[in-house]
Scaffold this motif. Structure first.
Motif, PDB file in Angstrom:
ATOM      1  N   ASP A  60     -18.018  31.178  27.251  1.00 51.61           N
ATOM      2  CA  ASP A  60     -19.275  31.111  26.260  1.00 51.61           C
ATOM      3  C   ASP A  60     -18.686  30.516  25.106  1.00 51.61           C
ATOM      4  OD1 ASP A  60     -18.407  33.215  24.645  1.00 51.61           O
ATOM      5  OD2 ASP A  60     -19.709  34.765  25.615  1.00 51.61           O
ATOM      6  N   THR A  61     -19.851  30.324  24.159  1.00 54.72           N
ATOM      7  CA  THR A  61     -19.673  29.718  22.886  1.00 54.72           C
ATOM      8  C   THR A  61     -18.749  30.340  21.979  1.00 54.72           C
ATOM      9  OG1 THR A  61     -21.927  28.652  23.131  1.00 54.72           O
ATOM     10  CG2 THR A  61     -20.717  28.488  21.070  1.00 54.72           C
ATOM     11  N   GLN A  62     -19.111  31.706  22.120  1.00 47.06           N
ATOM     12  CA  GLN A  62     -18.059  32.499  21.168  1.00 47.06           C
ATOM     13  C   GLN A  62     -16.718  32.475  21.445  1.00 47.06           C
ATOM     14  OE1 GLN A  62     -19.215  34.343  18.290  1.00 47.06           O
ATOM     15  NE2 GLN A  62     -17.080  34.221  18.095  1.00 47.06           N
ATOM     16  N   LEU A  64     -15.280  30.169  23.061  1.00 47.35           N
ATOM     17  CA  LEU A  64     -14.206  28.987  22.401  1.00 47.35           C
ATOM     18  C   LEU A  64     -14.482  28.772  20.776  1.00 47.35           C
ATOM     19  CD1 LEU A  64     -16.598  26.681  25.021  1.00 47.35           C
ATOM     20  CD2 LEU A  64     -14.107  26.987  25.082  1.00 47.35           C
ATOM     21  N   ALA A  65     -15.375  29.605  20.486  1.00 50.26           N
ATOM     22  CA  ALA A  65     -15.252  29.453  18.776  1.00 50.26           C
ATOM     23  C   ALA A  65     -13.903  30.209  18.323  1.00 50.26           C
ATOM     24  CB  ALA A  65     -16.323  29.980  18.093  1.00 50.26           C
ATOM     25  N   ARG A  98     -21.071  23.133  24.685  1.00 50.68           N
ATOM     26  CA  ARG A  98     -20.713  24.535  24.022  1.00 50.68           C
ATOM     27  C   ARG A  98     -19.640  24.329  23.318  1.00 50.68           C
ATOM     28  NH1 ARG A  98     -21.778  26.380  29.248  1.00 50.68           N
ATOM     29  NH2 ARG A  98     -19.609  26.558  29.953  1.00 50.68           N
ATOM     30  N   SER A  99     -18.495  23.609  23.617  1.00 51.84           N
ATOM     31  CA  SER A  99     -17.291  23.381  22.751  1.00 51.84           C
ATOM     32  C   SER A  99     -17.855  22.580  21.516  1.00 51.84           C
ATOM     33  CB  SER A  99     -16.648  22.265  23.588  1.00 51.84           C
ATOM     34  OG  SER A  99     -16.126  22.794  24.946  1.00 51.84           O
ATOM     35  N   ASP A 101     -20.812  23.142  20.036  1.00 52.37           N
ATOM     36  CA  ASP A 101     -21.504  24.060  19.288  1.00 52.37           C
ATOM     37  C   ASP A 101     -20.553  25.185  18.689  1.00 52.37           C
ATOM     38  OD1 ASP A 101     -23.873  22.942  20.195  1.00 52.37           O
ATOM     39  OD2 ASP A 101     -24.471  24.558  21.486  1.00 52.37           O
ATOM     40  N   ALA A 102     -19.381  25.339  19.335  1.00 54.66           N
ATOM     41  CA  ALA A 102     -18.203  26.230  19.188  1.00 54.66           C
ATOM     42  C   ALA A 102     -17.615  25.814  17.838  1.00 54.66           C
ATOM     43  CB  ALA A 102     -17.421  26.668  20.229  1.00 54.66           C
ATOM     44  N   GLN A 105     -19.581  26.404  14.836  1.00 49.40           N
ATOM     45  CA  GLN A 105     -19.391  27.838  14.767  1.00 49.40           C
ATOM     46  C   GLN A 105     -18.117  28.298  14.032  1.00 49.40           C
ATOM     47  OE1 GLN A 105     -21.243  29.994  17.783  1.00 49.40           O
ATOM     48  NE2 GLN A 105     -19.891  31.975  17.398  1.00 49.40           N
TER      49      GLN A 105
END
Length: 228
Positions: A60-62, A64-65, A98-99, A101-102, A105
């Motif tokens: 998920d995005t988190q 990846l972040a 997602r990447s 967005d991450a 973030q």
């Protein structure tokens, strides 16, 4: 080596990524190459990168972040490789989004997307019934998501990928993949993967082509001269 000089490559076992890792390392970066299959770790290490085992299709995005935190740049060079339309959408579009967005973030501004030369126009001209269409839609959607972000992105659009060695020289195409208003012959619309790896390294090391899309084929103009 400071953490600020770290580059994360998604799709770390892909041909372009394995060629880019040693070039980035030579340019002074530490490289984390993200792979799904731990069996590929030795290939990644042989290319001078640090293997990071993570399935970006499910991460998920988190997650990846957290991975991107502190990196100088993220390179998205992953792809389903023309598998099922579902996997193409999952990897080439959803994982890419997602990447992006991450990276936002995590505060990583620099993001390099490996797309292809006519991605911006093919959604209007490729037959929706074609097996190629899901890929067209995925790449187009991912590129648009990146353009709409706040990131210092560079979208790279090579032509048909070859295994030739890099000449270090490019032919710049327009947003449709055309040159001087004409669609070049098939044998012109080719780009060596090794050249793509050189261009990835150049745009990151020189902060070139920020918030730009660069479509290019093998050509006659030195990279540093053509891409600023």
């Amino acid at each position: 080596m400071s953490d600020s000089a770290r580059v994360v490559i998604l799709g770390g076992h892909g041909k372009i990524a394995l060629l880019a890792a040693p070039k980035l390392k030579a340019a002074g970066f530490a490289v984390d190459s993200v792979i799904r299959n731990p069996d590929q770790s030795s290939d990644v290490e042989a290319a001078g990168a640090n293997p990071v085992v993570l399935d970006i299709e499910t991460a998920d995005t988190q997650v990846l972040a957290d991975l991107f935190a502190g990196a100088q740049a993220v390179v998205f060079s992953a792809g389903a490789g023309g598998g099922s339309p579902e996997r193409t959408r999952a990897v080439d579009l959803e994982s890419a989004k997602r990447s992006i967005d991450a990276a936002e973030q995590a505060g990583v501004k620099r993001f390099v997307m490996v797309s292809y030369a006519s991605a911006s126009v093919d959604s209007d001209r490729v037959d929706p019934e074609s097996s190629f269409y899901p890929y067209v839609q995925a790449k187009h959607g991912a590129d648009e998501h990146l353009r709409a972000s706040s990131l210092d992105f560079t979208i790279l659009g090579p032509g048909g990928l070859t295994l030739e060695p890099s000449s270090g020289k490019v032919l710049i195409a327009d947003s449709s993949g055309d040159v001087d208003g004409q669609t070049p012959a098939d044998d012109v619309r080719v780009t060596s993967r090794d050249l793509v790896a050189d261009v990835i390294t150049h745009v990151i090391a020189e902060s070139a082509a920020v918030r730009e899309t660069v479509n290019f084929y093998d050509g006659q103009t030195p990279i540093a001269e053509a891409i600023r």
